[in-house]
Motif scaffolding. Structure first.
Motif, mmCIF file in Angstrom:
data_model
loop_
_atom_site.group_PDB
_atom_site.id
_atom_site.type_symbol
_atom_site.label_atom_id
_atom_site.label_comp_id
_atom_site.label_asym_id
_atom_site.label_seq_id
_atom_site.Cartn_x
_atom_site.Cartn_y
_atom_site.Cartn_z
ATOM 1 N N ALA A 52 0.958 -1.157 -0.001
ATOM 2 C CA ALA A 52 -0.023 -0.226 -0.037
ATOM 3 C C ALA A 52 0.792 1.402 -0.051
ATOM 4 C CB ALA A 52 -0.755 0.086 1.148
ATOM 5 N N HIS A 53 2.033 1.228 0.534
ATOM 6 C CA HIS A 53 2.874 2.420 0.979
ATOM 7 C C HIS A 53 3.633 2.739 -0.539
ATOM 8 C CE1 HIS A 53 6.856 4.537 1.841
ATOM 9 N NE2 HIS A 53 6.170 5.045 2.676
ATOM 10 N N LEU A 95 2.536 1.651 -3.331
ATOM 11 C CA LEU A 95 1.553 1.910 -4.323
ATOM 12 C C LEU A 95 1.034 3.389 -4.487
ATOM 13 C CD1 LEU A 95 -0.612 0.885 -6.753
ATOM 14 C CD2 LEU A 95 -1.923 0.185 -4.962
ATOM 15 N N ASN A 96 0.917 3.980 -2.944
ATOM 16 C CA ASN A 96 0.802 5.530 -2.994
ATOM 17 C C ASN A 96 1.707 6.305 -3.563
ATOM 18 O OD1 ASN A 96 -1.842 5.429 -1.777
ATOM 19 N ND2 ASN A 96 -1.249 4.922 0.028
ATOM 20 N N ALA A 110 -7.773 2.995 -7.515
ATOM 21 C CA ALA A 110 -6.506 2.527 -7.190
ATOM 22 C C ALA A 110 -6.102 3.023 -5.815
ATOM 23 C CB ALA A 110 -5.228 2.853 -8.232
ATOM 24 N N ALA A 113 -5.452 1.116 -2.181
ATOM 25 C CA ALA A 113 -4.522 1.222 -1.328
ATOM 26 C C ALA A 113 -4.766 1.493 0.019
ATOM 27 C CB ALA A 113 -3.485 2.377 -1.917
ATOM 28 N N LEU A 121 -6.243 -1.645 1.662
ATOM 29 C CA LEU A 121 -4.811 -2.387 1.923
ATOM 30 C C LEU A 121 -4.169 -2.025 3.320
ATOM 31 C CD1 LEU A 121 -2.691 -3.248 -1.115
ATOM 32 C CD2 LEU A 121 -3.897 -4.954 0.374
ATOM 33 N N MET A 122 -4.316 -0.683 3.487
ATOM 34 C CA MET A 122 -3.638 -0.071 4.371
ATOM 35 C C MET A 122 -4.338 -0.382 5.896
ATOM 36 S SD MET A 122 -0.754 1.467 5.414
ATOM 37 C CE MET A 122 0.048 2.209 4.069
#
Length: 214
Positions: free
Chosen positions: A20-21, A23-24, A63, A67, A70-71
């Motif tokens: 997640a990190h 992807l962000n 997206a 993310a 996910l976080m």
């Protein structure tokens, strides 16, 4: 059936947080450059590009939301918990389900946005199953009880056994991503509660959240 508890795979949660990190970070660059490209196209009056920009921005927004989910699944993010009236949160969903709210002023200690997201995930699952969707709340001793049910197609015993597993989905194309119940379980666990699912094929589904009162 009881959802994932403290025995959940912490290495998977750490992996989800890392993905997640990263992807962000990638999305920040992509969406930033997309915005600059859109501004340049507008300034130069380039025709026929609006639908492409709209599609790209829509995909980027989805997206970013993924993310964020996910976080949340990883247990990172969110704000420090505060007392949140249960019925106040549930009342925001009256347009999406039949509501019977009887928790009165009972509150739970949580991040209100996370509790709202958990209810949203459960309602999305219920709506996808079809039939009438209902939300009910009550107080039982030291707990606030939230029940979300539907009269849809229900789940087989095999599906029910896997329903709480992270990334498990019954969608053939994977659009469900399989995070919904895992997110709910994480939120419930952080509140100090439990999640229970009852379902059978053709008999709908009932999800009961027992949340520790603040």
């Amino acid at each position: 059936m009881t959802g994932p508890t403290e025995s959940s795979d912490t290495s998977l949660e750490r992996f989800a947080a890392r993905v997640a990190h990263d992807l962000n970070n990638l999305l920040t660059g992509i969406l930033g450059n997309l915005e600059l490209l859109q501004l340049r196209a507008t300034r130069n009056r380039l025709p026929g590009l609006d639908s492409y920009f709209e599609g790209a921005n829509g995909a980027g927004s989805r997206a970013v939301a993924f993310a964020g989910r996910l976080m949340l699944y990883s247990g990172r993010g969110g704000i420090p918990p505060v007392p949140v009236p249960v019925d106040e949160v549930l009342a925001r969903f009256t347009a999406r389900a039949r509501c019977s709210l009887a928790a009165g002023g009972a509150s739970v200690l949580c991040d209100p946005a996370q509790l709202e997201l958990a209810i949203t995930e459960l309602l999305a699952n219920a709506a996808a199953a079809g039939g009438q969707v209902s939300i009910a709340s009550a107080v039982a001793g030291e707990d606030a009880i939230v029940t979300i049910s539907d009269t849809g197609r229900g789940m087989s015993a095999e599906t029910l056994a896997c329903a709480g597993e992270p990334f498990f989905t019954t969608h053939a194309n994977g659009t469900g991503r399989g995070l919904g119940l895992s997110i709910v379980a994480r939120v419930v666990r952080d509140i100090g509660g439990t999640l229970h699912i009852e379902s059978a094929e053709g008999a709908g589904c009932t999800v009961t959240l027992r949340l520790a009162r603040a």
